[in-house]
Design an enzyme around this catalytic site. Structure first.
Site, PDB file in Angstrom:
ATOM      1  N   ILE A 147       0.842  -1.189   0.000  1.00 58.05           N
ATOM      2  CA  ILE A 147       0.000   0.000   0.000  1.00 58.05           C
ATOM      3  C   ILE A 147       0.887   1.252   0.000  1.00 58.05           C
ATOM      4  O   ILE A 147       2.021   1.246   0.488  1.00 58.05           O
ATOM      5  CB  ILE A 147      -0.962   0.011   1.203  1.00 58.05           C
ATOM      6  CG1 ILE A 147      -0.184  -0.007   2.513  1.00 58.05           C
ATOM      7  CG2 ILE A 147      -1.908  -1.175   1.115  1.00 58.05           C
ATOM      8  CD1 ILE A 147      -1.074   0.040   3.736  1.00 58.05           C
ATOM      9  N   CYS A 148       0.354   2.324  -0.563  1.00 58.10           N
ATOM     10  CA  CYS A 148       1.091   3.584  -0.702  1.00 58.10           C
ATOM     11  C   CYS A 148       0.657   4.538   0.402  1.00 58.10           C
ATOM     12  O   CYS A 148      -0.418   5.133   0.335  1.00 58.10           O
ATOM     13  CB  CYS A 148       0.842   4.200  -2.083  1.00 58.10           C
ATOM     14  SG  CYS A 148       1.706   5.752  -2.348  1.00 58.10           S
TER      15      CYS A 148
END
Length: 328
Positions: free
Chosen positions: A91-92
């Site tokens: 995930i960013c």
């Protein structure tokens, strides 16, 4: 077992073993521990934030830490379907490996866990690994998350965390981690607004400042380059500015004698230590041959006149001498 496998003098190993000891016991909201055979891969469980679409859910995931931890950020991967983050994909977030520029070594795995809980109710806005499911879908996934069991670590979500109690008091470590997580949330909002401005939305303050700084530095460089080009391309203009301006109406109507007198007056007024620009030196060198040739021509005229006078006088003298001899 861990002591025999890893170098205990390594900063990353010492930091991770310390955090593993601090997070050994689960809490009501989160729990994380490294795998038995890999200190750099942790499995965690977090409870969905209350009063949100994730209320009642318990979510499991992985944290993969680099050998340079805590100088570099970890990578975070969710394993439980939740409707906010993609399953099995990094995930960013500003606390993950996608944004090493925003990571701070003071942050820890505890900070990351509390930040994940805080990030869950926020909008994905197209970030890497983010989802924007409907509230109904997220509530359904929250109920279903209780049945999830991790095959790698054998953790069941029904027993991963302590049961919620109304009189539970957070620890000082939780307070500190929550304050750091609020900073992370703020940075995440700033980065998301900056991404929106780059894609055609409204400009945010950080992007405006960065654009202003770049434009200022660019204009300064352009100004410096322009000044350098002007100094190289027009030295004659600089020389003309250094010279005193001639009197009005006296440029072309002056005779050579008047121009020489005016030149001598200028030379007498100007100090001897004035700067010599290239064009001025060239002009002075050009003037010197003309003045020298004029003085030479004057001397030549005088000499020729004297010679002619001497010839005339001699001719007259010889003529009178011849006439005197003839008469005798």
């Amino acid at each position: 077992m861990m002591e025999n496998k890893y170098n205990l003098k390594s900063p990353a190993v010492k930091r991770l073993m310390k955090e593993a000891a601090e997070l050994r016991d689960p809490t009501e909201h989160y729990h994380a521990q490294p795998l038995e055979d890999n200190l750099f891969e942790w499995h965690f469980s977090v409870r969905g934030p209350p009063d949100s679409d994730f209320d009642g859910g318990v979510y499991h995931g992985r944290i993969v830490l680099p050998p340079e931890y805590p100088m570099k950020p970890p990578s975070i991967i969710l394993l439980t379907p939740n409707g906010r983050f993609e399953v099995g994909k990094k995930i960013c977030l500003s606390i993950s490996g996608h944004h090493p520029e925003t990571w701070q070594p003071s942050w820890s795995i505890r900070t990351a866990l509390i930040a994940i809980i805080g990030f869950m109710p926020t909008k994905g806005e197209g970030a890497i690994g983010s989802l924007d499911y409907t509230p109904e879908e997220r509530r359904a996934l929250a109920k279903k998350s209780q049945d999830f069991c991790c095959e790698a670590c054998g953790c069941s979500m029904r027993s991963a965390l302590l049961a919620l109690s109304p009189n539970s008091n957070p620890t000082p470590e939780d307070h500190k981690a929550k304050e750091l997580a609020q900073q992370i949330n703020f940075k995440a909002e700033s980065s998301s607004s900056r991404q929106a401005s780059e894609s055609g939305g409204a400009e945010s303050e950080p992007s405006t400042l960065s654009q202003g700084e770049s434009s200022t530095s660019g204009s300064q460089e352009d100004a410096d380059g322009l000044q350098a080009e002007q100094a190289e391309a027009s030295p004659a203009a600089a020389a003309d500015e250094a010279r005193p301006a001639p009197a009005p109406g006296s440029s072309r109507s002056l005779s050579p004698r008047q121009r020489r007198a005016q030149q001598r007056q200028r030379d007498g007024r100007e100090p001897a230590s004035r700067p010599t620009f290239p064009a001025f030196a060239a002009a002075a060198a050009a003037h010197q041959p003309r003045d020298g040739s004029h003085a030479g021509s004057t001397v030549l005229i005088v000499v020729l006149t004297l010679a002619l006078a001497a010839l005339i006088f001699r001719r007259i003298y010889l003529a009178h001498e011849y006439k005197f001899d003839y008469e005798l």
